[in-house]
Design a protein around this motif. Sequence first.
Motif, PDB file in Angstrom:
ATOM      1  N   ARG A  61      40.018  34.804  41.802  1.00 34.64           N
ATOM      2  CA  ARG A  61      39.234  34.161  42.085  1.00 34.64           C
ATOM      3  C   ARG A  61      38.207  35.056  42.934  1.00 34.64           C
ATOM      4  NH1 ARG A  61      39.726  29.970  45.445  1.00 34.64           N
ATOM      5  NH2 ARG A  61      38.645  29.540  47.131  1.00 34.64           N
ATOM      6  N   PRO A  62      38.479  36.316  43.344  1.00 41.50           N
ATOM      7  CA  PRO A  62      37.248  37.302  43.604  1.00 41.50           C
ATOM      8  C   PRO A  62      36.311  37.477  41.882  1.00 41.50           C
ATOM      9  CG  PRO A  62      39.246  37.723  44.559  1.00 41.50           C
ATOM     10  CD  PRO A  62      39.878  36.928  43.442  1.00 41.50           C
ATOM     11  N   ARG A  63      36.810  37.492  40.955  1.00 40.37           N
ATOM     12  CA  ARG A  63      35.854  37.959  39.760  1.00 40.37           C
ATOM     13  C   ARG A  63      35.726  36.497  39.554  1.00 40.37           C
ATOM     14  NH1 ARG A  63      40.988  40.255  37.912  1.00 40.37           N
ATOM     15  NH2 ARG A  63      41.342  37.973  37.057  1.00 40.37           N
ATOM     16  N   THR A  64      36.250  35.513  39.840  1.00 43.43           N
ATOM     17  CA  THR A  64      35.609  34.067  39.629  1.00 43.43           C
ATOM     18  C   THR A  64      34.158  34.291  39.721  1.00 43.43           C
ATOM     19  OG1 THR A  64      37.340  32.449  38.520  1.00 43.43           O
ATOM     20  CG2 THR A  64      35.372  31.284  39.021  1.00 43.43           C
ATOM     21  N   ARG A  65      34.307  34.338  41.200  1.00 43.52           N
ATOM     22  CA  ARG A  65      32.392  34.150  42.305  1.00 43.52           C
ATOM     23  C   ARG A  65      31.703  35.212  42.479  1.00 43.52           C
ATOM     24  NH1 ARG A  65      32.668  31.824  48.085  1.00 43.52           N
ATOM     25  NH2 ARG A  65      31.526  33.157  49.492  1.00 43.52           N
ATOM     26  N   ALA A  66      32.797  35.843  42.164  1.00 48.09           N
ATOM     27  CA  ALA A  66      31.659  37.239  41.635  1.00 48.09           C
ATOM     28  C   ALA A  66      30.389  37.453  40.287  1.00 48.09           C
ATOM     29  CB  ALA A  66      31.909  38.934  41.105  1.00 48.09           C
ATOM     30  N   ALA A  67      31.378  36.255  39.289  1.00 47.12           N
ATOM     31  CA  ALA A  67      30.496  35.671  38.239  1.00 47.12           C
ATOM     32  C   ALA A  67      29.775  34.712  38.656  1.00 47.12           C
ATOM     33  CB  ALA A  67      31.834  35.880  36.842  1.00 47.12           C
ATOM     34  N   LEU A  68      30.075  34.113  39.311  1.00 45.99           N
ATOM     35  CA  LEU A  68      28.769  32.877  39.986  1.00 45.99           C
ATOM     36  C   LEU A  68      27.923  33.109  40.120  1.00 45.99           C
ATOM     37  CD1 LEU A  68      32.070  30.239  40.853  1.00 45.99           C
ATOM     38  CD2 LEU A  68      30.717  29.722  38.958  1.00 45.99           C
TER      39      LEU A  68
END
Length: 218
Positions: free
Chosen positions: A9-16
């Motif tokens: 989830r943190p990686r997805t949020r950072a990528a978005l």
Amino acid sequence: MPKGVTNRRPRTRAALLRAALETFAEHGFHAVSIEQICERAGFTRGAYYSNFASKEELFLALFDEHGERIVHRLAESIDALAPEEYTLERLAELAARVEPDERDWYLVSMEFTLHAIRDAEAARALARHEARLRAELARGLELVLGRAGRELTVDADRFARLIVALREGGLAQSYVEPGELPPGSLERDFLAPLLEAATRPVLSAPPTPPAPTAPATS
């Protein structure tokens, strides 16, 4: 929730967030669709909506992330100073630094500010986030001035507003006329005199008088 999902989830949020900043800077906040952000980040709309409810919420997350990064960079630079370097001129020089990636953020943030001026709900949301950032700046300013042996004679929040206005107004002119006014020039020229005018030396506390002694008894 499976551990792998939690870690992703943190990686997805950072990528978005990264994709949104790049896309907003290229095409504009209003022109960009959520689908474009998802495509650039390599995620689905479901991944987007599990992190953000709207483009406005995503921008405010970008605002907080950018503010934290700027405060952290400045704090690191100030903490690296030797005691004799705590002068108003040196502090102004550090505050005047403009990173190469600042232009993209400036384009995005100014467009959202114009949106907020036209939209009362967006204005209230942006004002809350700006107030939190100013509080961080005001606390840091008072701490740093204390190390320099000075204290503000004006309201710290109001002075933080002045610093933000100097920064944003200066960058607007710099990005239009970079040859005439390189980024950070106004802070380098005028922030130290402003600090001088709005602060005073910290007065040392007077020495504590000795406690009276009891009279001798015969």
